[in-house]
Design a protein around this motif. Structure first.
Motif, PDB file in Angstrom:
ATOM      1  N   PHE A  67       0.840  -1.197   0.000  1.00 22.70           N
ATOM      2  CA  PHE A  67       0.000   0.000   0.000  1.00 22.70           C
ATOM      3  C   PHE A  67       0.882   1.257   0.000  1.00 22.70           C
ATOM      4  CE2 PHE A  67      -4.098  -1.937   1.667  1.00 22.70           C
ATOM      5  CZ  PHE A  67      -4.896  -1.387   0.684  1.00 22.70           C
ATOM      6  N   GLY A  68       1.887   1.263   0.882  1.00 29.66           N
ATOM      7  CA  GLY A  68       2.761   2.425   0.958  1.00 29.66           C
ATOM      8  C   GLY A  68       3.518   2.669  -0.330  1.00 29.66           C
ATOM      9  N   ALA A  69       4.056   1.596  -0.915  1.00 28.36           N
ATOM     10  CA  ALA A  69       4.803   1.732  -2.164  1.00 28.36           C
ATOM     11  C   ALA A  69       3.924   2.287  -3.276  1.00 28.36           C
ATOM     12  CB  ALA A  69       5.383   0.377  -2.566  1.00 28.36           C
ATOM     13  N   ALA A  70       2.623   1.961  -3.254  1.00 28.70           N
ATOM     14  CA  ALA A  70       1.715   2.416  -4.304  1.00 28.70           C
ATOM     15  C   ALA A  70       1.531   3.922  -4.311  1.00 28.70           C
ATOM     16  CB  ALA A  70       0.358   1.728  -4.150  1.00 28.70           C
ATOM     17  N   VAL A  71       1.783   4.581  -3.159  1.00 24.23           N
ATOM     18  CA  VAL A  71       1.607   6.035  -3.101  1.00 24.23           C
ATOM     19  C   VAL A  71       2.934   6.755  -2.860  1.00 24.23           C
ATOM     20  CG1 VAL A  71      -0.809   5.947  -2.408  1.00 24.23           C
ATOM     21  CG2 VAL A  71       0.969   5.908  -0.643  1.00 24.23           C
ATOM     22  N   GLY A  72       4.044   6.071  -3.104  1.00 21.74           N
ATOM     23  CA  GLY A  72       5.334   6.744  -3.077  1.00 21.74           C
ATOM     24  C   GLY A  72       6.163   6.552  -1.833  1.00 21.74           C
ATOM     25  N   ALA A  73       5.705   5.735  -0.891  1.00 26.94           N
ATOM     26  CA  ALA A  73       6.492   5.474   0.309  1.00 26.94           C
ATOM     27  C   ALA A  73       7.409   4.284   0.094  1.00 26.94           C
ATOM     28  CB  ALA A  73       5.570   5.206   1.497  1.00 26.94           C
ATOM     29  N   GLU A  74       8.344   4.107   1.006  1.00 25.00           N
ATOM     30  CA  GLU A  74       9.132   2.883   1.045  1.00 25.00           C
ATOM     31  C   GLU A  74       8.488   1.950   2.061  1.00 25.00           C
ATOM     32  OE1 GLU A  74      13.507   1.171   2.450  1.00 25.00           O
ATOM     33  OE2 GLU A  74      13.219   3.338   2.213  1.00 25.00           O
ATOM     34  N   GLY A  75       8.056   0.789   1.604  1.00 22.40           N
ATOM     35  CA  GLY A  75       7.409  -0.165   2.486  1.00 22.40           C
ATOM     36  C   GLY A  75       8.331  -1.320   2.825  1.00 22.40           C
ATOM     37  N   VAL A  76       8.347  -1.685   4.122  1.00 19.99           N
ATOM     38  CA  VAL A  76       9.197  -2.782   4.583  1.00 19.99           C
ATOM     39  C   VAL A  76       8.341  -3.728   5.416  1.00 19.99           C
ATOM     40  CG1 VAL A  76      11.211  -3.433   5.954  1.00 19.99           C
ATOM     41  CG2 VAL A  76      11.231  -1.293   4.641  1.00 19.99           C
ATOM     42  N   VAL A  77       8.269  -4.984   5.010  1.00 16.66           N
ATOM     43  CA  VAL A  77       7.608  -6.004   5.813  1.00 16.66           C
ATOM     44  C   VAL A  77       8.581  -6.473   6.885  1.00 16.66           C
ATOM     45  CG1 VAL A  77       6.574  -8.303   5.820  1.00 16.66           C
ATOM     46  CG2 VAL A  77       6.115  -6.734   3.930  1.00 16.66           C
ATOM     47  N   VAL A  78       8.142  -6.436   8.156  1.00 22.06           N
ATOM     48  CA  VAL A  78       9.012  -6.771   9.283  1.00 22.06           C
ATOM     49  C   VAL A  78       8.493  -8.043   9.942  1.00 22.06           C
ATOM     50  CG1 VAL A  78       9.948  -5.989  11.490  1.00 22.06           C
ATOM     51  CG2 VAL A  78       9.556  -4.340   9.639  1.00 22.06           C
ATOM     52  N   ARG A  79       9.262  -9.120   9.810  1.00 24.54           N
ATOM     53  CA  ARG A  79       8.898 -10.386  10.443  1.00 24.54           C
ATOM     54  C   ARG A  79       9.874 -10.770  11.557  1.00 24.54           C
ATOM     55  NH1 ARG A  79       7.515 -11.422   4.941  1.00 24.54           N
ATOM     56  NH2 ARG A  79       5.289 -11.959   4.735  1.00 24.54           N
ATOM     57  N   THR A  80      11.069 -10.162  11.557  1.00 24.60           N
ATOM     58  CA  THR A  80      12.082 -10.424  12.583  1.00 24.60           C
ATOM     59  C   THR A  80      12.678  -9.093  13.023  1.00 24.60           C
ATOM     60  OG1 THR A  80      13.960 -10.604  11.059  1.00 24.60           O
ATOM     61  CG2 THR A  80      12.634 -12.607  11.442  1.00 24.60           C
ATOM     62  N   LEU A  81      13.380  -9.102  14.141  1.00 24.21           N
ATOM     63  CA  LEU A  81      14.031  -7.879  14.612  1.00 24.21           C
ATOM     64  C   LEU A  81      15.083  -7.404  13.624  1.00 24.21           C
ATOM     65  CD1 LEU A  81      14.441  -8.530  18.459  1.00 24.21           C
ATOM     66  CD2 LEU A  81      12.632  -7.268  17.262  1.00 24.21           C
ATOM     67  N   ALA A  82      15.710  -8.340  12.916  1.00 26.23           N
ATOM     68  CA  ALA A  82      16.726  -7.953  11.930  1.00 26.23           C
ATOM     69  C   ALA A  82      16.129  -7.106  10.819  1.00 26.23           C
ATOM     70  CB  ALA A  82      17.388  -9.195  11.347  1.00 26.23           C
ATOM     71  N   ASP A  83      14.856  -7.317  10.518  1.00 23.49           N
ATOM     72  CA  ASP A  83      14.214  -6.532   9.468  1.00 23.49           C
ATOM     73  C   ASP A  83      14.059  -5.064   9.856  1.00 23.49           C
ATOM     74  OD1 ASP A  83      13.908  -8.814   7.903  1.00 23.49           O
ATOM     75  OD2 ASP A  83      11.916  -9.263   8.723  1.00 23.49           O
ATOM     76  N   LEU A  84      14.187  -4.769  11.138  1.00 15.83           N
ATOM     77  CA  LEU A  84      14.063  -3.384  11.594  1.00 15.83           C
ATOM     78  C   LEU A  84      15.324  -2.564  11.343  1.00 15.83           C
ATOM     79  CD1 LEU A  84      12.157  -3.887  14.978  1.00 15.83           C
ATOM     80  CD2 LEU A  84      11.283  -2.741  12.925  1.00 15.83           C
ATOM     81  N   GLU A  85      16.386  -3.195  10.930  1.00 24.14           N
ATOM     82  CA  GLU A  85      17.624  -2.447  10.724  1.00 24.14           C
ATOM     83  C   GLU A  85      17.474  -1.383   9.644  1.00 24.14           C
ATOM     84  OE1 GLU A  85      20.103  -2.657  12.899  1.00 24.14           O
ATOM     85  OE2 GLU A  85      18.640  -3.998  13.825  1.00 24.14           O
ATOM     86  N   ARG A  86      16.513  -1.555   8.752  1.00 20.66           N
ATOM     87  CA  ARG A  86      16.284  -0.513   7.745  1.00 20.66           C
ATOM     88  C   ARG A  86      15.863   0.796   8.408  1.00 20.66           C
ATOM     89  NH1 ARG A  86      17.530   3.000   4.576  1.00 20.66           N
ATOM     90  NH2 ARG A  86      15.987   3.802   3.083  1.00 20.66           N
ATOM     91  N   LEU A  87      15.185   0.721   9.536  1.00 22.09           N
ATOM     92  CA  LEU A  87      14.823   1.943  10.248  1.00 22.09           C
ATOM     93  C   LEU A  87      16.075   2.683  10.704  1.00 22.09           C
ATOM     94  CD1 LEU A  87      12.987   3.937  11.700  1.00 22.09           C
ATOM     95  CD2 LEU A  87      12.725   2.262  13.553  1.00 22.09           C
ATOM     96  N   GLY A  88      17.075   1.958  11.161  1.00 18.68           N
ATOM     97  CA  GLY A  88      18.313   2.603  11.595  1.00 18.68           C
ATOM     98  C   GLY A  88      19.018   3.322  10.469  1.00 18.68           C
ATOM     99  N   THR A  89      19.126   2.698   9.306  1.00 21.57           N
ATOM    100  CA  THR A  89      19.796   3.366   8.185  1.00 21.57           C
ATOM    101  C   THR A  89      18.943   4.507   7.647  1.00 21.57           C
ATOM    102  OG1 THR A  89      18.861   1.727   6.638  1.00 21.57           O
ATOM    103  CG2 THR A  89      21.049   1.278   7.555  1.00 21.57           C
ATOM    104  N   TRP A  90      17.630   4.317   7.657  1.00 20.68           N
ATOM    105  CA  TRP A  90      16.722   5.394   7.210  1.00 20.68           C
ATOM    106  C   TRP A  90      16.867   6.622   8.102  1.00 20.68           C
ATOM    107  CZ3 TRP A  90      12.606   7.941   9.564  1.00 20.68           C
ATOM    108  CH2 TRP A  90      11.744   8.662   8.729  1.00 20.68           C
TER     109      TRP A  90
END
Length: 560
Positions: free
Chosen positions: A503-526
């Motif tokens: 949904f976010g990608a469809a309106v210009g956002a970067e969307g990240v599916v988070v299933r593990t804590l490791a997937d949250l590392e994108r928040l740190g770089t962002w």
């Protein structure tokens, strides 16, 4: 010559610089005048509810009144839930709407004055000769009583020429409510005396104390008395000395912190309504605690209050501080001889008391544990954040794990009216109010879907200064916890899992599916990137619905 709608727009823009809304037949001339003849900033949203929500969030984030606008009929009725929320939350705003012609209603018109009145909002209707004055009166009413007002422009006068715009007086604002009378003076004396003699003094403050500008006075009072402090959910961060603050009271509070509150012998409450959630359904204070309340409400707002002063929180706090200062060198000092030499707040481990359960990475069902996710997100979020919250089961996680610097950096739009679906447009209002901060939305999948039209508005308004955390448990979690546990059919409570990242990608956002804590590392770089170069970030957290927030467990206990 200026039209009636131009009179409204030009006068409104003298006092309000942010307007949010959806254009339609009823407000077309108003928006034309606003865009072409004023410096006010109009931000389009995609649903009329969002117009009011954005104006609401703008005030909560900045303290500056804003306006929403919609057309008549269906446009107006779409605003009612958000209007009711603003009434319940005591948020001033102006909703400029089209209305039925003065000649009478058409088939698609409804009684908008009655509908607004039903949710607690007053309507002011402009005419050809009084549009500017009526606009000022509406603004004055909103600011004086801290409520939303509706400013209606009848369809058949909207485009009529009305001559030069007359000079309108500034809105008059009431002075802060000072303590008055012998009873108030006597009660302030009693509060000061109780704090002087207290062994375990405790101060609690809410949003009313923040709006009154009481932070400094409350900090001085806490220092003088050695009190531990805490706040309601809407007053987070009001006390300057965070090292002695126990965080949020009620169901969002840590167990250790709430045990300390319950051990207080004297508690003084400033500008907090003491609702059932703040009071832990009556269990916040122990039976022996002497509880005093200072508020602008006509009377005490909870039966456990033993002494009440009707007054502005700042003025009352300053009055108590003055009494304590005066007593320091006088005979009244003897009353405090029994107090321990070491203040209560210096004898307890506040950090340990405020600790929440860390959670596991994954819950037993294999989905992300929301507690560990909330804790890790707190470590990665930008420091300059403003958190806006939708309503739903998930509200506990941000309130428990994400500290904020001040009450105007954590707002919960929807909880006063117990509604959901107001999260996305809250981002719009907060982003315009706080242009140098990162706006962080916390929302559930139920509320996120309900207001999905304004996902686009949020991404457009906040861009790289905005992000959202969607607690996606494929359910209306609060209902599952309250009624599924009672054996009611869960089919209506479940939501097919939705890909919010897409949904976010469809309106210009970067969307990240988070299933593990490791997937949250994108928040740190962002967070480390330049906001001008990054996109709105949407984190779709696939969390377990089996982990129940403590505040919800409390509600389950009361309702079981």
């Amino acid at each position: 010559m200026p039209t009636v709608s131009a009179h409204v727009a030009l006068t409104l823009a003298q006092h309000i610089d942010a307007v949010f809304g959806v254009m339609g037949n009823g407000n077309a001339y108003f928006l034309d005048a606003l865009e072409t003849q004023t410096d006010a900033v109009f931000t389009a949203v995609r649903h009329e509810q969002g117009a009011v929500v954005a104006a609401d969030a703008h005030f909560r984030a900045s303290g500056r009144i804003a306006a929403g606008t919609s057309t008549y009929g269906a446009g107006f009725t779409n605003t009612l839930t958000a209007l009711a929320e603003a009434v319940q939350a005591h948020v001033p705003l102006v909703l400029v709407v089209g209305d039925e012609p003065t000649s009478g209603p058409r088939p698609w018109d409804v009684d908008q004055i009655a509908l607004a009145s039903a949710v607690g909002a007053r309507t002011y209707t402009v005419g050809r000769a009084d549009a500017a004055a009526t606009t000022v009166i509406a603004i004055e009413h909103a600011l004086t009583y801290r409520v939303p007002v509706v400013l209606a422009i009848p369809y058949d006068v909207a485009s009529l020429e009305a001559g030069p715009v007359p000079a309108a007086p500034e809105p008059r604002l009431p002075a802060p409510l000072a303590p008055r009378g012998a009873f108030a003076d006597g009660m302030l004396d009693e509060i000061a005396g109780a704090l002087r003699g207290a062994e375990r003094p405790f101060l609690l403050a809410g949003r009313g104390a923040w709006l009154a500008g009481a932070s400094a006075a409350l900090g001085e009072l806490a220092d003088l008395t050695g009190a531990l402090t805490s706040s309601s959910a809407l007053g987070r961060g009001i006390f300057p000395a965070a090292e002695y603050d126990l965080g949020v009271t009620g169901g969002f509070g840590a167990d250790g912190a709430m045990e300390l509150v319950r051990s207080a012998d004297v508690a003084v409450v400033f500008g907090a309504s003491l609702n059932q959630f703040t009071m832990r359904f009556g269990e916040l204070f122990a039976p022996g605690t002497r509880v005093f309340q200072i508020d602008t409400a006509p009377t005490a707002t909870h039966p456990h209050v033993g002494g009440f002063v009707r007054a502005d929180a700042r003025l009352a706090a300053e009055a108590v501080v003055s009494r304590l200062r005066d007593a320091e060198g006088g005979a009244a000092r003897a009353a405090s001889d029994a107090r321990p030499a070491r203040p209560w707040r210096a004898s307890v481990d506040v950090v340990a008391a405020r600790a929440y359960a860390p959670g596991d990475e994954l819950a037993p069902d294999g989905r992300l544990d929301p507690r560990s996710a909330a804790r890790r997100i707190a470590e990665l979020l930008p420091d300059d954040r403003v958190v806006v919250s939708d309503g739903g089961h998930f509200i506990g996680w941000a309130n428990m794990y994400w500290p904020v610097a001040a009450p105007d950096r954590m707002m919960m739009v929807g909880t006063a009216f117990q509604s959901i679906g107001q999260g996305w447009p809250s981002v719009v209002g907060a982003a315009l109010a706080r242009r140098d901060s990162t706006i962080v939305l916390t929302s559930g999948d139920g509320g996120g879907l309900m207001a999905i039209a304004d996902l686009e508005s949020a991404v457009r308004a906040a861009a790289g200064r905005g992000m959202a955390v969607i607690w996606n448990d494929a359910a209306y979690g609060a209902e599952v916890n309250l009624y599924g546990l009672k054996g009611l059919a869960e089919g209506p409570m479940r939501i097919p899992e939705v890909d919010f990242a897409a949904f976010g990608a469809a309106v210009g956002a970067e969307g990240v599916v988070v299933r593990t804590l490791a997937d949250l590392e994108r928040l740190g770089t962002w967070a480390a990137e330049d906001p001008a170069d990054r996109r709105f970030l949407l984190l779709d957290l696939r969390i377990s619905g089996d982990v129940i927030a403590p505040y919800q467990q409390e509600i389950i206990r009361v309702n079981s």
